[in-house]
Design a protein around this motif. Structure first.
Motif, PDB file in Angstrom:
ATOM      1  N   ALA A 253      33.495  43.609  42.030  1.00  0.00           N
ATOM      2  CA  ALA A 253      33.119  45.113  41.682  1.00  0.00           C
ATOM      3  C   ALA A 253      33.259  45.950  42.798  1.00  0.00           C
ATOM      4  N   ASN A 254      33.665  45.439  43.855  1.00  0.00           N
ATOM      5  CA  ASN A 254      34.089  46.434  45.081  1.00  0.00           C
ATOM      6  C   ASN A 254      35.610  46.411  45.459  1.00  0.00           C
ATOM      7  N   TRP A 255      36.124  47.844  45.564  1.00  0.00           N
ATOM      8  CA  TRP A 255      37.568  48.053  45.740  1.00  0.00           C
ATOM      9  C   TRP A 255      38.209  47.035  46.669  1.00  0.00           C
ATOM     10  N   PRO A 256      39.455  46.489  46.324  1.00  0.00           N
ATOM     11  CA  PRO A 256      40.141  46.778  45.403  1.00  0.00           C
ATOM     12  C   PRO A 256      40.072  45.417  44.051  1.00  0.00           C
ATOM     13  N   ASP A 257      38.806  44.724  44.049  1.00  0.00           N
ATOM     14  CA  ASP A 257      38.711  43.960  43.128  1.00  0.00           C
ATOM     15  C   ASP A 257      38.899  44.273  41.587  1.00  0.00           C
ATOM     16  N   GLY A 258      39.820  43.659  40.913  1.00  0.00           N
ATOM     17  CA  GLY A 258      40.287  43.983  39.664  1.00  0.00           C
ATOM     18  C   GLY A 258      41.669  44.699  39.657  1.00  0.00           C
ATOM     19  N   ILE A 259      42.020  45.327  40.706  1.00  0.00           N
ATOM     20  CA  ILE A 259      43.216  45.998  40.686  1.00  0.00           C
ATOM     21  C   ILE A 259      44.273  45.015  40.889  1.00  0.00           C
ATOM     22  N   ILE A 260      45.626  45.404  39.861  1.00  0.00           N
ATOM     23  CA  ILE A 260      46.565  44.634  39.978  1.00  0.00           C
ATOM     24  C   ILE A 260      47.943  45.999  40.590  1.00  0.00           C
ATOM     25  N   ALA A 261      48.393  45.721  41.833  1.00  0.00           N
ATOM     26  CA  ALA A 261      48.956  46.774  42.227  1.00  0.00           C
ATOM     27  C   ALA A 261      50.409  46.624  41.973  1.00  0.00           C
ATOM     28  N   ASP A 264      52.832  43.503  41.733  1.00  0.00           N
ATOM     29  CA  ASP A 264      51.690  42.164  41.536  1.00  0.00           C
ATOM     30  C   ASP A 264      51.720  41.673  40.144  1.00  0.00           C
ATOM     31  N   SER A 265      51.355  40.414  40.024  1.00  0.00           N
ATOM     32  CA  SER A 265      51.286  39.715  38.697  1.00  0.00           C
ATOM     33  C   SER A 265      49.852  39.612  38.530  1.00  0.00           C
ATOM     34  N   ALA A 266      49.025  39.800  39.512  1.00  0.00           N
ATOM     35  CA  ALA A 266      47.697  39.274  39.665  1.00  0.00           C
ATOM     36  C   ALA A 266      46.750  40.048  40.697  1.00  0.00           C
ATOM     37  N   THR A 267      45.312  39.991  40.481  1.00  0.00           N
ATOM     38  CA  THR A 267      44.743  40.432  41.496  1.00  0.00           C
ATOM     39  C   THR A 267      44.653  39.903  42.765  1.00  0.00           C
ATOM     40  N   TRP A 268      43.918  40.555  43.847  1.00  0.00           N
ATOM     41  CA  TRP A 268      44.103  39.945  45.337  1.00  0.00           C
ATOM     42  C   TRP A 268      43.289  38.418  45.172  1.00  0.00           C
ATOM     43  N   ASN A 269      42.321  38.341  44.606  1.00  0.00           N
ATOM     44  CA  ASN A 269      41.462  37.001  44.616  1.00  0.00           C
ATOM     45  C   ASN A 269      42.306  36.152  43.573  1.00  0.00           C
ATOM     46  N   CYS A 620      37.613  32.856  12.298  1.00  0.00           N
ATOM     47  CA  CYS A 620      38.073  34.179  12.863  1.00  0.00           C
ATOM     48  C   CYS A 620      38.452  34.043  14.386  1.00  0.00           C
ATOM     49  N   ALA A 621      39.329  34.872  14.832  1.00  0.00           N
ATOM     50  CA  ALA A 621      39.557  34.609  16.281  1.00  0.00           C
ATOM     51  C   ALA A 621      39.708  36.280  17.116  1.00  0.00           C
ATOM     52  N   VAL A 622      39.396  36.194  18.108  1.00  0.00           N
ATOM     53  CA  VAL A 622      39.232  37.406  19.153  1.00  0.00           C
ATOM     54  C   VAL A 622      39.921  37.351  20.185  1.00  0.00           C
ATOM     55  N   LYS A 623      40.708  38.319  20.549  1.00  0.00           N
ATOM     56  CA  LYS A 623      41.288  38.465  21.852  1.00  0.00           C
ATOM     57  C   LYS A 623      40.736  39.684  22.471  1.00  0.00           C
ATOM     58  N   PHE A 624      40.347  39.467  23.713  1.00  0.00           N
ATOM     59  CA  PHE A 624      39.660  40.293  24.400  1.00  0.00           C
ATOM     60  C   PHE A 624      40.417  40.688  25.554  1.00  0.00           C
ATOM     61  N   ALA A 625      40.941  41.921  25.910  1.00  0.00           N
ATOM     62  CA  ALA A 625      42.037  42.085  26.649  1.00  0.00           C
ATOM     63  C   ALA A 625      41.951  43.267  27.575  1.00  0.00           C
ATOM     64  N   PRO A 626      41.130  43.171  28.777  1.00  0.00           N
ATOM     65  CA  PRO A 626      41.165  44.405  29.695  1.00  0.00           C
ATOM     66  C   PRO A 626      42.416  44.805  30.181  1.00  0.00           C
ATOM     67  N   ALA A 627      42.650  45.926  30.509  1.00  0.00           N
ATOM     68  CA  ALA A 627      44.068  46.492  31.189  1.00  0.00           C
ATOM     69  C   ALA A 627      43.715  47.658  32.116  1.00  0.00           C
ATOM     70  N   SER A 628      44.714  47.833  33.121  1.00  0.00           N
ATOM     71  CA  SER A 628      44.580  48.979  33.855  1.00  0.00           C
ATOM     72  C   SER A 628      43.182  49.211  34.437  1.00  0.00           C
ATOM     73  N   ASP A 629      42.832  48.028  35.188  1.00  0.00           N
ATOM     74  CA  ASP A 629      41.430  48.212  35.821  1.00  0.00           C
ATOM     75  C   ASP A 629      41.692  48.947  37.221  1.00  0.00           C
ATOM     76  N   TRP A 630      40.747  49.863  37.514  1.00  0.00           N
ATOM     77  CA  TRP A 630      40.659  50.712  38.693  1.00  0.00           C
ATOM     78  C   TRP A 630      39.419  50.352  39.485  1.00  0.00           C
TER      79      TRP A 630
END
Length: 723
Positions: A253-261, A264-269, A620-630
């Motif tokens: 939750a601190n910059w740049p956590d969650g951001i994919i530049a 890149d294919s994934a976040t820093w961590n 039933c099935a659910v896909k939960f897909a966050p995208a474009s994290d800032w």
């Protein structure tokens, strides 16, 4: 080479790098002129010349579940000695030393740090680490004060009775340079330096838009950093295989956590852990919380439990086999309000205790000396906005700090915390029914309990009633230590009772409570740390090691922590237990205790936290897909699929956020509503039998670790999850 600031923190989300760099250049020029004129000494020059970067955004509000302040000043605190948290490490209490601090404060500072119980000292100092060359004792583009070379630093470490945390130069150095440093430290000099970080805040190298960290590598991506960490670790451990290597991670939750530049294919961590995880021994994070006001800043430590949970989840998920061996070190931390007054002290005591209770093995205050920046007033006391534990003796205009090495209140708070939570103690669960009173507690090996009480109300005292579970306090007044607003030292007295204390306004209070039954002679030792296997949506199998010396007939109690209450799930004479009827998508923390045939019970084991998931199969099935994290929000798309044999007309999908930090904003293709943590999505598009699906979206804003839900119900049926 760009000029560097001494203290660094994560930048504002809107790329402040160029602005901060300009500010650093201007102030350095001004300081150089003052030095030439003899107006500033080295400490004052660094305070003026090298301002701090803007802190990263973290929650300014307390979690929604925190109770309101007591109107009549009466508070109930509960201490549950059977609900064990992490044990206190011998490396927990730390601070940063820096090469712009002449003589690193000298013997007087070392003695003060020793008196405060500081057991880890970090060197050579924040972003300077990525321009510092230990052999020549130079930092091109920065200031190096006299008598701050590595051997001088180690002499201060030894005088303090601490261990070193050394930052190898990643930005402008090389694996070979780092390996030669290890050889000099541990082979030539025999210092036994165990902990080595690879660079400092390398996510600030410009890859994400903000550029304050020196990095000469052509590849500035997280993958590039991770590959070099592997090279550094191999070279350094070839010299001394006993050392521990740490890699830079971002704080959830601190910059740049969650951001994919871009590129890149994934976040820093995720990237760093996936590549370098098998080679590292600990992850490095920093935390400079901000708040809208002082009260908001004092609430921020409440987020640290979820923050560390999410970071450990990332380590477990991405770092490969045996990821639980990877520790966490918070090697920089400071408050943004009242740094040299009582708010800073309260914040430090709260943050250190919370992090250590969560199993962080090292917490390092930024820093020992820094210097004044601007003058404000907090609760009637002068604050210099100085990041140091000890005064640098500098001035802003005609307002000067107290004499060099005078302890600020945060120093006293850290000293109180090191006395309260001693190596080998185990934190136990404590809580308060008042939002302005925070409680921490530890259980000692002899069965005694120490309690820390923080009154965050600047104006009113609190009368506290303390309830205990798992121990019985002995008669007599406990030993009470108190740091009050404006005090220049800690008072110690026998005062009140184990169950009743009065807390002054804006105070840090600790009490040592002797017990009559906390460690009964002949009682079993605590069982070994439990582990969870075969975790499903409804069940989990727990196992543990029997404590040494356990004879036949001993039973083990499995107890779940529910706030400050322990709920017994069951007992067994074996060393494993299958728990059933759990809730899908729920986080559980448990302890195991041993009870012998005489009824004598051990202290709690180390805690185990696990989370149930969704069912493997469902209609039933659910896909939960966050995208474009800032880094403070993202676009969320949810797809629900009907795997049943009957079509579904109107439908409702329900889920709950695991934490209080997420909030939806608007929505499309369905009706979205949120009440507290609970979210409801109502759709009208029919779901055909045998695979019919519908999608809907919203924007999610978050001001704390973005822990995703793991359980969803469609018209009351728990769904499986689609990757």
């Amino acid at each position: 080479m760009p000029l560097r600031r001494p203290r660094t923190s994560s930048p504002d989300p809107i790329a402040p790098g160029p602005r901060a760099a300009r500010r650093a250049r201007h102030t350095l020029a001004a300081a150089a002129a003052l030095l030439a004129a003899g107006v500033l000494g080295p400490a004052g020059a660094q305070a003026a010349a090298l301002p701090a970067a803007a802190p990263a955004a973290v929650p300014a509000a307390a979690p929604a579940a925190v109770p309101a302040a007591a109107a009549d000043g009466a508070v109930t605190v509960t201490v549950n000695a059977r609900a064990g948290l992490a044990a206190v490490p011998d490396t927990g209490m730390g601070a940063n030393h820096a090469i712009w601090d002449a003589g690193l404060g000298g013997d007087a500072a070392a003695d003060l740090l020793k008196d405060a119980g500081v057991k880890m000292l970090r060197y050579p100092g924040g972003s300077y680490s990525d321009i510092y060359h230990w052999k020549t004792h130079t930092a091109p583009g920065g200031y190096v004060a006299p008598d701050t070379d590595f051997d001088t630093f180690m002499s201060r470490v030894r005088r303090t009775g601490a261990q070193p945390m050394i930052i190898a130069n990643y930005g402008t150095g090389s694996p070979q340079e780092a390996a030669e440093w290890v050889k000099y430290a541990n082979v030539t000099k025999g210092y036994g330096a165990k902990y080595w970080e690879i660079g400092n805040e390398l996510y600030g190298n410009g890859h994400y838009g903000a550029n304050w960290e020196a990095d000469d590598h052509a590849d500035k991506t997280p993958a590039g950093y991770a590959r070099e960490v592997v090279a550094f670790a191999d070279a350094m451990k070839a010299v001394d295989p006993t050392i521990k290597i740490g890699a830079v991670l971002t704080t959830p939750a601190n910059w740049p956590d969650g951001i994919i530049a871009a590129g890149d294919s994934a976040t820093w961590n995720q990237t760093v852990l996936s590549i370098a995880g098998p080679k590292i021994d600990f992850g490095i994070v920093h935390w400079y919380p901000s708040g809208a006001d002082t009260a908001a800043t004092l609430r921020t430590p409440a987020v640290l439990g979820d923050t560390m949970y999410e970071l450990r989840r990332q380590i477990t998920r991405y770092a490969g086999a045996n990821a639980d061996r990877i520790g966490i070190a918070m090697t920089e931390i400071n408050s943004d309000r009242g740094r040299n007054t009582q708010p800073g002290a309260i914040f430090a005591a709260d943050a250190y205790s919370t992090l250590l209770a969560e199993g962080v093995f090292n917490v390092d205050w930024w820093d020992v000396h820094n210097g004044p920046d601007k003058i404000t007033t907090e609760a009637g006391q002068t604050d210099y906005n100085d990041f140091g534990l000890l005064s640098s003796g500098g001035c802003v205009g005609d307002v000067c700090e107290p004499p060099y090495n005078t302890p600020f209140p945060v120093y006293h708070a850290i000293a109180m915390t090191s006395d309260f939570a001693r190596p080998g103690d185990r934190f136990v669960r404590a809580g308060s029914d008042d939002a302005l009173v925070t409680a921490h507690a530890v259980r000692r090996g002899d069965g005694d309990v120490a309690v820390m009480l923080l009154n965050k109300d600047p104006d009113s005292e609190r009368t506290v009633t303390i309830d205990y579970a798992g121990i019985t306090p002995a008669a007599g007044a406990p030993t009470v230590r108190t740091l009050t607003n404006g005090a220049t030292s800690v008072t110690t007295a026998q005062a009140g009772t184990a169950t009743t204390q009065t807390l002054p306004p804006y105070s840090v209070t600790t009490l040592l409570v002797h017990t009559t039954d906390g460690r009964v002679v002949g009682a079993p030792l605590p069982p070994g740390p439990p582990v969870a296997t075969e975790v499903t949506d409804r069940t989990a199998t727990l196992s543990w090691l029997a404590p040494p010396g356990t004879m036949g007939g001993v039973k083990f109690e499995i107890q779940r922590q529910n706030g400050t209450t322990s709920e017994q799930w069951g007992e067994t004479t074996g060393t494993s237990f299958t728990v059933r009827n759990l809730r899908p998508g729920t986080r559980y923390t448990v302890n195991v205790l041993a009870r012998d045939t005489a009824g004598r019970i051990s202290g709690p084991s180390a805690p185990l936290t696990f989370t149930t998931g969704a069912p493997a199969e469902s209609t039933c099935a659910v896909k939960f897909a966050p995208a474009s994290d800032w880094a403070s929000g993202y676009v969320l798309n949810v797809t629900v699929t009907n795997n049943g044999t009957k079509a579904i007309g109107d439908w409702t999908l329900d889920f709950s956020w695991p934490t209080p930090y997420q909030q939806i904003s608007g929505g499309w293709s369905a009706t979205w509503t949120q009440q507290g943590r609970d979210v409801k999505i109502v759709g009208t598009a029919p779901l055909a039998a045998g695979g019919g699906s519908a999608s809907a979206g919203t924007v999610v804003n978050y001001n704390g670790p973005n822990i995703l839900p793991q359980a969803f119900t469609l018209n009351g049926t728990v769904c499986s999850l689609t990757p």
